[in-house]
Design an enzyme around this catalytic site. Sequence first.
Site, PDB file in Angstrom:
ATOM      1  N   SER A   1      80.195  65.327  55.742  1.00  0.00           N
ATOM      2  CA  SER A   1      81.445  64.881  56.381  1.00  0.00           C
ATOM      3  C   SER A   1      81.608  63.366  56.463  1.00  0.00           C
ATOM      4  CB  SER A   1      81.561  65.458  57.791  1.00  0.00           C
ATOM      5  OG  SER A   1      81.872  66.818  57.739  1.00  0.00           O
TER       6      SER A   1
ATOM      7  N   LYS B   1      84.501  61.953  54.648  1.00  0.00           N
ATOM      8  CA  LYS B   1      85.877  62.049  55.172  1.00  0.00           C
ATOM      9  C   LYS B   1      86.438  60.683  55.540  1.00  0.00           C
ATOM     10  CE  LYS B   1      84.989  66.722  56.976  1.00  0.00           C
ATOM     11  NZ  LYS B   1      84.622  67.507  58.175  1.00  0.00           N
TER      12      LYS B   1
ATOM     13  N   TYR C   1      87.175  68.761  47.721  1.00  0.00           N
ATOM     14  CA  TYR C   1      86.592  68.541  49.048  1.00  0.00           C
ATOM     15  C   TYR C   1      85.073  68.774  49.021  1.00  0.00           C
ATOM     16  CZ  TYR C   1      85.363  69.617  53.891  1.00  0.00           C
ATOM     17  OH  TYR C   1      84.738  69.656  55.115  1.00  0.00           O
TER      18      TYR C   1
ATOM     19  N   TYR D   1      83.038  64.987  66.450  1.00  0.00           N
ATOM     20  CA  TYR D   1      83.573  66.301  66.848  1.00  0.00           C
ATOM     21  C   TYR D   1      83.536  66.521  68.358  1.00  0.00           C
ATOM     22  CZ  TYR D   1      82.799  66.442  61.919  1.00  0.00           C
ATOM     23  OH  TYR D   1      82.782  66.114  60.603  1.00  0.00           O
TER      24      TYR D   1
ATOM     25  N   VAL E   1      76.698  67.011  58.203  1.00  0.00           N
ATOM     26  CA  VAL E   1      75.673  68.039  58.431  1.00  0.00           C
ATOM     27  C   VAL E   1      74.441  67.879  57.536  1.00  0.00           C
ATOM     28  CG1 VAL E   1      77.131  69.831  59.467  1.00  0.00           C
ATOM     29  CG2 VAL E   1      76.873  69.731  56.981  1.00  0.00           C
TER      30      VAL E   1
HETATM   31  O1  DON Z   1      82.979  71.537  55.146  1.00  0.00           O
HETATM   32  C1  DON Z   1      81.839  71.591  55.596  1.00  0.00           C
HETATM   33  O2  DON Z   1      81.518  72.426  56.437  1.00  0.00           O
HETATM   34  C2  DON Z   1      80.839  70.579  55.110  1.00  0.00           C
HETATM   35  N1  DON Z   1      81.081  70.258  53.726  1.00  0.00           N
HETATM   36  C3  DON Z   1      80.905  69.309  55.902  1.00  0.00           C
HETATM   37  C4  DON Z   1      80.740  69.519  57.393  1.00  0.00           C
HETATM   38  C5  DON Z   1      80.114  68.374  58.092  1.00  0.00           C
HETATM   39  O3  DON Z   1      79.386  67.582  57.543  1.00  0.00           O
HETATM   40  C6  DON Z   1      80.339  68.312  59.560  1.00  0.00           C
HETATM   41  N2  DON Z   1      79.616  67.194  60.151  1.00  0.00           N
HETATM   42  N3  DON Z   1      78.856  67.088  61.008  1.00  0.00           N
END
Ligand code: DON
Length: 303
Positions: A63, A66, A188, A239, A257
């Site tokens: 993420s 983003k 994405y 978040y 993540v």
């Molecule tokens: O879309 C997802 O779930 C992952 N590609 C990215 C989520 C993420 O990194 C949330 N961050 N803490």
Amino acid sequence: MNMQNLLEDIAGAVQSQLGQGQVADYIPQLATVDPYCFGISVATRDGEVYSAGDARTAFSIQSISKVFALALVLALDGEDIWKRVFREPSGNPFNSLIQLESEGGIPRNPFINAGAIVVTDRLLSMTGDAAGAVRGLMREETGNAGIDVDPRVAGSELGNSHRNASLAHFLASCGNLENPVEDVLDSYVKQCALAMSCEDLALATRFLASNGLRTDGTRLLSPAQTKRINAVMLTCGTYDAAGEFAYRVGLPGKSGVGGGIVAVVPDKCAISVWSPGLGRSGNSVAGVAALDEFTTRTGWSVF
Ligand code: DON
């Protein structure tokens, strides 16, 4: 202050936290990473880089991408994206479906998955290759032409992307996607699967500590746009733990993540930390502890 000594001290201080939390496994490929890794890097506004621990090991930025997709959309397209995405904290997990329906298909902010999918959709419309555009920015800001998508991580996420596919289809049903769902998800997932080290990420994030100026001195964002991205990172970048992150760290930050976090000290430096064990909201346990230690010892917070 001796920055190098400070980072080595912090790497020592967080040793007891390594292995705490859970390594993300809903993207199966991420679960293969050693939970005891820890890295930290600082890239100063004037171009110095300091590092400690596993700061040169590449990991999945997830993420954190983003922030860079949003920066590119603002740079290429101005403020129009805000008609399609709000900029309020969600108070919900990053992949939650609930709010999106009750709020008519306008995601709460660009850093939860639903909002990032809309931003990537716009970047795809503008460039024809959203993940390639993010990768290009990363390569240029770091001077590291080896930065690339890890195809194992991208494939692993694409094969397990039911929640993001649900979000994307719902956005499409509300008229809030310009491109086919499959194309947006592919872009994405690839931008999230970029593999970078702490050193790369600190260098790439430096424009947010430099009022929008890139490494080569050209402008990516206006100072006002830079202020606004940093503000959205502070309120939404971690978040449903954004309040706790502001309390402990006191800086704009964005987590992934894969266990990485980038943080910005406006006008001074960008910081990147990495340790794969995540807390309940998906933020690196040792990473948050290291940033807490950094701002507490230096006094470099926005508060
Ligand atoms: O879309 C997802 O779930 C992952 N590609 C990215 C989520 C993420 O990194 C949330 N961050 N803490």
